[in-house]
Motif scaffolding. Structure first.
Motif, PDB file in Angstrom:
ATOM      1  N   SER A 111     -14.318 -99.061 -24.922  1.00  0.00           N
ATOM      2  CA  SER A 111     -15.606 -98.828 -24.252  1.00  0.00           C
ATOM      3  C   SER A 111     -16.711 -98.426 -25.218  1.00  0.00           C
ATOM      4  O   SER A 111     -17.880 -98.742 -25.003  1.00  0.00           O
ATOM      5  CB  SER A 111     -15.454 -97.753 -23.173  1.00  0.00           C
ATOM      6  OG  SER A 111     -14.585 -98.172 -22.148  1.00  0.00           O
ATOM      7  N   LEU A 129     -17.994-101.617 -20.209  1.00  0.00           N
ATOM      8  CA  LEU A 129     -17.096-100.676 -19.545  1.00  0.00           C
ATOM      9  C   LEU A 129     -16.423-101.412 -18.393  1.00  0.00           C
ATOM     10  O   LEU A 129     -17.012-101.570 -17.319  1.00  0.00           O
ATOM     11  CB  LEU A 129     -17.858 -99.460 -19.000  1.00  0.00           C
ATOM     12  CG  LEU A 129     -18.196 -98.309 -19.943  1.00  0.00           C
ATOM     13  CD1 LEU A 129     -18.958 -98.782 -21.168  1.00  0.00           C
ATOM     14  CD2 LEU A 129     -18.981 -97.231 -19.202  1.00  0.00           C
ATOM     15  N   TYR A 131     -13.891-102.155 -15.222  1.00  0.00           N
ATOM     16  CA  TYR A 131     -13.576-101.254 -14.099  1.00  0.00           C
ATOM     17  C   TYR A 131     -12.536-100.244 -14.557  1.00  0.00           C
ATOM     18  O   TYR A 131     -11.464-100.602 -15.063  1.00  0.00           O
ATOM     19  CB  TYR A 131     -13.055-102.034 -12.900  1.00  0.00           C
ATOM     20  CG  TYR A 131     -12.528-101.114 -11.815  1.00  0.00           C
ATOM     21  CD1 TYR A 131     -13.379-100.246 -11.144  1.00  0.00           C
ATOM     22  CD2 TYR A 131     -11.169-101.102 -11.499  1.00  0.00           C
ATOM     23  CE1 TYR A 131     -12.893 -99.380 -10.171  1.00  0.00           C
ATOM     24  CE2 TYR A 131     -10.680-100.243 -10.526  1.00  0.00           C
ATOM     25  CZ  TYR A 131     -11.544 -99.388  -9.867  1.00  0.00           C
ATOM     26  OH  TYR A 131     -11.060 -98.525  -8.923  1.00  0.00           O
ATOM     27  N   HIS A 148     -13.560 -90.998 -10.457  1.00  0.00           N
ATOM     28  CA  HIS A 148     -14.453 -92.026 -10.983  1.00  0.00           C
ATOM     29  C   HIS A 148     -15.542 -91.437 -11.876  1.00  0.00           C
ATOM     30  O   HIS A 148     -15.831 -91.965 -12.952  1.00  0.00           O
ATOM     31  CB  HIS A 148     -15.070 -92.817  -9.827  1.00  0.00           C
ATOM     32  CG  HIS A 148     -14.106 -93.722  -9.145  1.00  0.00           C
ATOM     33  ND1 HIS A 148     -13.830 -94.995  -9.582  1.00  0.00           N
ATOM     34  CD2 HIS A 148     -13.312 -93.521  -8.065  1.00  0.00           C
ATOM     35  CE1 HIS A 148     -12.928 -95.553  -8.793  1.00  0.00           C
ATOM     36  NE2 HIS A 148     -12.595 -94.680  -7.869  1.00  0.00           N
ATOM     37  N   GLU A 149     -16.153 -90.345 -11.428  1.00  0.00           N
ATOM     38  CA  GLU A 149     -17.217 -89.763 -12.233  1.00  0.00           C
ATOM     39  C   GLU A 149     -16.679 -89.251 -13.566  1.00  0.00           C
ATOM     40  O   GLU A 149     -17.308 -89.434 -14.619  1.00  0.00           O
ATOM     41  CB  GLU A 149     -17.903 -88.631 -11.474  1.00  0.00           C
ATOM     42  CG  GLU A 149     -19.069 -88.020 -12.251  1.00  0.00           C
ATOM     43  CD  GLU A 149     -19.818 -86.963 -11.460  1.00  0.00           C
ATOM     44  OE1 GLU A 149     -20.700 -86.309 -12.051  1.00  0.00           O
ATOM     45  OE2 GLU A 149     -19.530 -86.797 -10.250  1.00  0.00           O
ATOM     46  N   LEU A 152     -15.824 -92.266 -15.986  1.00  0.00           N
ATOM     47  CA  LEU A 152     -17.042 -92.945 -16.418  1.00  0.00           C
ATOM     48  C   LEU A 152     -17.860 -92.070 -17.359  1.00  0.00           C
ATOM     49  O   LEU A 152     -18.429 -92.557 -18.348  1.00  0.00           O
ATOM     50  CB  LEU A 152     -17.891 -93.349 -15.209  1.00  0.00           C
ATOM     51  CG  LEU A 152     -17.699 -94.777 -14.684  1.00  0.00           C
ATOM     52  CD1 LEU A 152     -18.467 -94.975 -13.391  1.00  0.00           C
ATOM     53  CD2 LEU A 152     -18.113 -95.803 -15.710  1.00  0.00           C
ATOM     54  N   ALA A 176     -21.182-102.127 -16.493  1.00  0.00           N
ATOM     55  CA  ALA A 176     -20.219-101.280 -15.796  1.00  0.00           C
ATOM     56  C   ALA A 176     -19.950-101.838 -14.403  1.00  0.00           C
ATOM     57  O   ALA A 176     -20.814-102.479 -13.793  1.00  0.00           O
ATOM     58  CB  ALA A 176     -20.725 -99.843 -15.702  1.00  0.00           C
ATOM     59  N   ALA A 178     -18.875-100.333 -10.938  1.00  0.00           N
ATOM     60  CA  ALA A 178     -18.697 -99.042 -10.271  1.00  0.00           C
ATOM     61  C   ALA A 178     -19.588 -98.965  -9.043  1.00  0.00           C
ATOM     62  O   ALA A 178     -20.486 -99.783  -8.841  1.00  0.00           O
ATOM     63  CB  ALA A 178     -19.051 -97.915 -11.245  1.00  0.00           C
TER      64      ALA A 178
END
Length: 387
Positions: A111, A129, A131, A148-149, A152, A176, A178
């Protein structure tokens, strides 16, 4: 630098019972023509190239054709995998394909390693980035609790660290896949709530010039620098009001962003109509939907005889029939449907506990329910990757 931002091709997907491969091929042709017409410098594809982990052969052939045509233009393309893609399958041969200017970014560990492109004003770093399924990548990013937060944010920390080490004035683009807070979903995106709350704040992406998002199928602007292109084709009737398009983004020398929406070809209009069967058959205002793909919602108190056959005579491309009888407010079926509407799996589970026991779950029980639902979804995600 001119960027063409697209995503969510979902090659191989059908619209109800209608195959979309022909429309998808038409879109690929439109994409190539747009790159040529607007002298695009780079194409970014923000995930969900395919509709499922093991796509049908015809979809793979179309993707192969798209790669050859884009490479033939000599215009660099950066792609990431989405939650519908198998990252490993999509990324096969990425090193060799990269030699042709098609840069596949499907490995979460990379990433913070950008694709470097340049124009007359200097270099632009493209960070892909893919998934990030929290349960599968939390160890890679060193986060304690899968979410998720969290993953990421950790990926973006790598992006910002790499960017800080580059010459001042290096511009940056992040791809990304998301669900970002403020985005409007439709019925055709696969749920990604596994690993915790799905939505992440746009502030996670602070520090870069442009964020090319994928996942939500409606084209939308979260901020001037954070945008969804949406899918180029509709995949549910909830997208009937969508304007399918791509973003043509101009990234200026100082990182300023301007964006223009470019429309995609429309294979057939969508229409959602509602009323009793006799109203839908007789209303002259509905004549304009004769050539559209139609979803009809019948409100008759009792289900009429042969509704699909009768509606097909007036709307030959009708694809979906929904029954929502108009009932009295105190009808048990109405109250049950209302209780379920818009509720996620966790809420439904908690409601069930309250229904059978008389009281809802306490805080400890809520955690147990959440962990159980989360574990099931994580197992489904692992199985999807394995396929």
């Amino acid at each position: 630098m001119k960027l063409l931002h697209t995503s969510d091709w979902h090659l191989g997907r059908s619209f109800h019972r209608v195959g979309m491969l022909g429309a998808q091929a038409e879109f690929i042709g439109h994409l190539v023509a747009t790159v040529r017409e607007h002298a695009v410098d780079a194409v970014v594809v923000s995930g969900d190239v395919y509709d499922r982990a093991v796509p049908p052969l015809a979809a793979v052939e179309l993707f192969d054709d798209a790669l050859h045509r884009l490479a033939g233009l000599g215009v660099p393309t950066v792609m990431i995998s989405g939650n519908h893609d198998s990252a490993r399958r999509l990324g096969v041969g990425a090193g060799l394909i990269g030699c042709a200017g098609i840069h596949l970014r499907t490995d979460p560990s990379a990433s913070g390693t950008p694709v470097m492109l340049s124009d007359a004003h200097g270099e632009v770093a493209f960070y892909g980035l893919p998934y990030l399924e929290p349960a599968l990548v939390k160890d890679e990013f060193g986060v304690e609790k899968a979410g998720h937060e969290a993953v990421l944010a950790a990926a973006m920390d790598r992006v910002r660290a790499d960017l800080a080490a580059r010459p001042r004035g290096t511009r940056s683009v992040v791809l990304a896949h998301a669900f970002v807070t403020g985005g409007a979903p439709s019925d055709s995106e696969r749920d990604i709530t596994v690993g915790g709350v799905a939505a992440v704040p746009a502030g996670v992406f602070d520090g870069v010039d442009y964020v090319a998002l994928g996942h939500l199928h409606g084209c939308q602007t979260i901020t001037e620098r954070v945008r969804y292109s949406g899918s180029p084709l509709p995949y549910s009737f909830s997208e009937a009001d969508h304007r399918k398009s791509m973003w043509l983004v101009d990234l200026a020398a100082d990182g300023t962003v301007t964006a223009e929406r470019l429309d995609c070809p429309v294979p057939r209009a969508l229409a959602r109509i509602r009323g009793t069967l006799e109203e839908l058959l007789a209303d002259p205002a509905l004549a304009r939907h004769r050539e559209a793909w139609v979803e009809a919602t019948l409100t008759d108190p009792a289900r009429p005889a042969d509704p699909m056959a009768r509606l097909t005579e007036r709307f030959p491309h009708i694809l979906s029939l929904v029954f929502e009888p108009e009932r009295a407010p105190d009808d048990p079926a109405v109250s049950y449907a209302r209780r379920l509407a818009g509720r996620d799996d966790q809420q439904i589970a908690e409601d069930f506990v309250a229904h059978v026991r008389g009281t809802g779950p306490d805080e400890h029980e809520r955690v147990v329910l959440w962990d159980t639902v989360d574990a099931v979804r994580a197992a489904e995600a692992v199985n999807e990757v394995a396929r």
